[in-house]
Design a protein around this motif. Sequence first.
Motif: not given
Length: 292
Positions: A172-173, A175, A177, A232, A250-253
């Motif tokens: 996520i950090e 990611a 878009r 993750e 939730s730590s993975v996009i």
Amino acid sequence: MDIKLLRSFALVAELEHIGQAAEKLHISASPLSRQIQQLEDELGVALFHREKKRLYLSAEGKQFLTEVKALLLHHDRLNGLGKSLKNGQSGRLDIGYVEAAIHSLLLPESLARLNCSSKVDIQLHALRSQSQIDALANHALDLALVYNEPEEDDCFAFQSVLVEPVVLAMPIEQAIRDPRPEQLHMKRWIADKQSLNTAVSNRLLEVCEVSGFTPDIRLEVSGPLAALSCVEAGLGFTFIQRSLARLASSSVIVVEVPWLALYVNLYAIWRRNEAKPLVSRLLTALREHVPS
């Protein structure tokens, strides 16, 4: 011995009356009486004591009746088993599969739709695609779920049962878009070194190169779930089949990459012209599967 004759004997023994037994069997008393006499002549022993219009089992008749009841019960069970096998409601089913068949829920959900009774014994075997085809040829498997479309073979029939896109999983950090190939160039990458999906593994680098980027593989793991766990933890990016996105934390996009022409393809293979009814039922369930 004739099963119908043994059933007639059992009924006469229960009622101890030829006339009443004949009425239940919808025949006249004389033919039934001759049948019982014929059975006694064949056995060489008197099964009944006869007193006027009543019959009473002899000691030999009682012993014979016990065995006849057991035989009739077994016969009825065999009859029921035969019908169950014919209708695909019982028997054994050996299924080979590659990991994507489980991760996509294709196989578990298809088996659930079979609504199998306790009379069905299902064995699942995790094997590489070629090993499954070999096992199918040797009758060790009834149906195979493989990655590669098989070559034409008179012995086998096959059908595509899943086409699923590969998607990108990112910490996520880190990611992006709307990731483009140039943005992924030399990003830290997590590769699945022991994937049963060798077809996808072998094509991955080629497709990445054609798309315009080269992944910097810093970590190799065994299996897509291990790769997701490493994503993750922020250790890099990876590709997974789309259905695995449901397991990402939730730590993975997870995002789709339409420009990446990479898919997980699964094919069902079975022996032509000799599939068990259970195989036919499973094929129907596989065709009805709706990807998540």
